[in-house]
Design an enzyme around this catalytic site. Sequence first.
Site, PDB file in Angstrom:
ATOM      1  N   ASP A 190       0.821  -1.214   0.000  1.00 57.21           N
ATOM      2  CA  ASP A 190       0.000   0.000   0.000  1.00 57.21           C
ATOM      3  C   ASP A 190       0.855   1.265   0.000  1.00 57.21           C
ATOM      4  OD1 ASP A 190      -2.426  -1.453   0.035  1.00 57.21           O
ATOM      5  OD2 ASP A 190      -2.219  -1.736   2.205  1.00 57.21           O
ATOM      6  N   ARG A 191       2.045   1.149  -0.554  1.00 58.67           N
ATOM      7  CA  ARG A 191       2.987   2.275  -0.671  1.00 58.67           C
ATOM      8  C   ARG A 191       3.440   2.807   0.697  1.00 58.67           C
ATOM      9  NH1 ARG A 191       2.985   0.142  -5.044  1.00 58.67           N
ATOM     10  NH2 ARG A 191       3.143   1.232  -7.040  1.00 58.67           N
ATOM     11  N   LEU A 192       3.320   1.995   1.733  1.00 62.84           N
ATOM     12  CA  LEU A 192       3.841   2.388   3.044  1.00 62.84           C
ATOM     13  C   LEU A 192       5.288   1.895   3.117  1.00 62.84           C
ATOM     14  CD1 LEU A 192       2.813   3.887   5.542  1.00 62.84           C
ATOM     15  CD2 LEU A 192       2.368   1.663   6.600  1.00 62.84           C
TER      16      LEU A 192
END
Length: 215
Positions: A190-192
């Site tokens: 989740d692009r974290l």
Amino acid sequence: MPDLVRMRRDYESRGLTEDQLAPTWVEQFDRWFADAVAAELPEPNAMVVATADADGVPDARLVLMKGYDAAGVVFVTSYASAKGAQLAVNPRAALVFPWHALQRQVRVRGSVERVGETASDGLWDPRPRGAQLAAVASVQSTVVDSRSELAERVRLLDEETGPGPVPRPPIWGGYRVVPERVEFWQGGADRLHDRLVFVRDDDEGGGWIVQRLAP
């Protein structure tokens, strides 16, 4: 235009935590570089070198890393090349190792210095004769009329020099990027993403601190 949205890929959530980080940036780089080599990435020592001229106009290109240690990261070029001219007036650079297949990148930023004549000889001598001829015959970054012109220069130089190694030209040598910041970026779900950066703390005698950056 291709559908760029469909090109988006999710990252695995392997993560990079502070307790997984090596004590020094060079030891952490050792680990990740070894992983890149073991994964058989094409030219894992390829890196983007970004420089800027006296007016701050940026420039970037891919080059091959020729070595690294706690003192910094080394590459070679002609001092008369575009990057050589830029480093002469603005001796700073940023590097990126784009290890996409491992969902990783390493970013380095710092001052730049020449490695010296002896070290440059050590980087020149192992090069194949063909690469030595090309480096001497090509006045890097200058305009040429055609590829055949370059090939003719190499041919003539080959005839003039005879067999064996070609002496290193004084205009060719190594540069060392002396790190001030070294960031280890690990892609996350989740692009974290995880971004842990070693920052040189000159106020503490040149020691290093570790910071986590928001993705």
